[in-house]
Write a protein that holds these residues in place. Sequence first.
Motif, PDB file in Angstrom:
ATOM      1  N   GLY A 104       0.798  -1.210   0.000  1.00 33.18           N
ATOM      2  CA  GLY A 104       0.000   0.000   0.000  1.00 33.18           C
ATOM      3  C   GLY A 104       0.833   1.262   0.000  1.00 33.18           C
ATOM      4  N   GLY A 105       0.133   2.393  -0.030  1.00 34.77           N
ATOM      5  CA  GLY A 105       0.776   3.691  -0.071  1.00 34.77           C
ATOM      6  C   GLY A 105       0.846   4.233  -1.480  1.00 34.77           C
ATOM      7  N   TRP A 106       0.649   5.539  -1.614  1.00 32.94           N
ATOM      8  CA  TRP A 106       0.717   6.188  -2.922  1.00 32.94           C
ATOM      9  C   TRP A 106       2.176   6.382  -3.336  1.00 32.94           C
ATOM     10  N   VAL A 107       2.486   5.992  -4.567  1.00 28.85           N
ATOM     11  CA  VAL A 107       3.834   6.163  -5.107  1.00 28.85           C
ATOM     12  C   VAL A 107       3.706   6.795  -6.499  1.00 28.85           C
ATOM     13  N   PRO A 108       4.756   7.471  -7.007  1.00 26.81           N
ATOM     14  CA  PRO A 108       4.676   8.054  -8.343  1.00 26.81           C
ATOM     15  C   PRO A 108       4.353   7.001  -9.405  1.00 26.81           C
ATOM     16  N   SER A 109       3.512   7.367 -10.351  1.00 25.32           N
ATOM     17  CA  SER A 109       3.102   6.433 -11.402  1.00 25.32           C
ATOM     18  C   SER A 109       4.100   6.380 -12.551  1.00 25.32           C
ATOM     19  N   GLY A 110       5.005   7.355 -12.601  1.00 28.21           N
ATOM     20  CA  GLY A 110       5.974   7.402 -13.679  1.00 28.21           C
ATOM     21  C   GLY A 110       5.594   8.333 -14.810  1.00 28.21           C
ATOM     22  N   ASP A 111       4.364   8.842 -14.775  1.00 30.39           N
ATOM     23  CA  ASP A 111       3.942   9.757 -15.840  1.00 30.39           C
ATOM     24  C   ASP A 111       3.191  10.967 -15.281  1.00 30.39           C
ATOM     25  N   THR A 115       0.042   6.245  -8.002  1.00 36.26           N
ATOM     26  CA  THR A 115      -0.579   4.926  -8.067  1.00 36.26           C
ATOM     27  C   THR A 115      -0.453   4.214  -6.725  1.00 36.26           C
ATOM     28  N   CYS A 116      -1.359   3.274  -6.489  1.00 38.56           N
ATOM     29  CA  CYS A 116      -1.320   2.519  -5.236  1.00 38.56           C
ATOM     30  C   CYS A 116      -2.034   1.188  -5.412  1.00 38.56           C
ATOM     31  N   CYS A 117      -1.817   0.292  -4.466  1.00 36.68           N
ATOM     32  CA  CYS A 117      -2.546  -0.971  -4.373  1.00 36.68           C
ATOM     33  C   CYS A 117      -3.387  -0.931  -3.104  1.00 36.68           C
ATOM     34  N   VAL A 118      -4.679  -1.220  -3.236  1.00 33.49           N
ATOM     35  CA  VAL A 118      -5.585  -1.226  -2.094  1.00 33.49           C
ATOM     36  C   VAL A 118      -6.516  -2.421  -2.235  1.00 33.49           C
ATOM     37  N   TYR A 119      -6.914  -3.004  -1.118  1.00 36.66           N
ATOM     38  CA  TYR A 119      -7.799  -4.168  -1.127  1.00 36.66           C
ATOM     39  C   TYR A 119      -9.228  -3.735  -0.824  1.00 36.66           C
TER      40      TYR A 119
END
Length: 208
Positions: A104-111, A115-119
Amino acid sequence: MIAALYVESGGCYFGLEGVDPWDEPRDARKAWGIGSAVAHPPCQRWGKFWHGSTRKPHQFKLGDDGGCFAAAHDYIRKHGGVIEHPADTHAWKAFGLFAPPRSGGWVPSGDGGWTCCVYQGHYGHAAGKATWLVAYGLHREQLPELLWGKTEQRIHPRALELYGYEKARRVGIIAMMGGKDKTKLRNATPEPFRNVLIEIARRCWTWL
């Protein structure tokens, strides 16, 4: 007004004040300039079985979704908002996005986005349903802190009784639920999670 793109007809985005839902008959690829948006582009051709079922593999081409993801990505990058797709979707790599960590946690998407992963299991989905999000049109401090991390394993008690642990784990909880349309149950967006996505889109709209 925000747009809700690629949503189920009559589903949880319909009947909400300030939300303009675009289902399949309206064709969300034609949406433009309404405001920021929440987008759920079709995922069938981007997921684990993009090629078809295990019984009939290689029926389809990877990413052959009629341009839906590309249109959603273009719209969100221009107008702000958030895209939702299953975790490990091939769309992220195809569009040059970084894969987020499962923890989890927001990280740069590269563009230029985040982006993040959440359930979705944390927000009421019957299964854990790991999900990737990518958001545009906000600064990092404007993004909400979500319920991060994997949900506890969910095994249907009847499946455990019938098949034992290993098979019950593979079968999954959705397969044991009532009703014929398992795909609809899997794809459903819980209202609490919908509200989170709408809030992200609204924050984008006020910032742009």
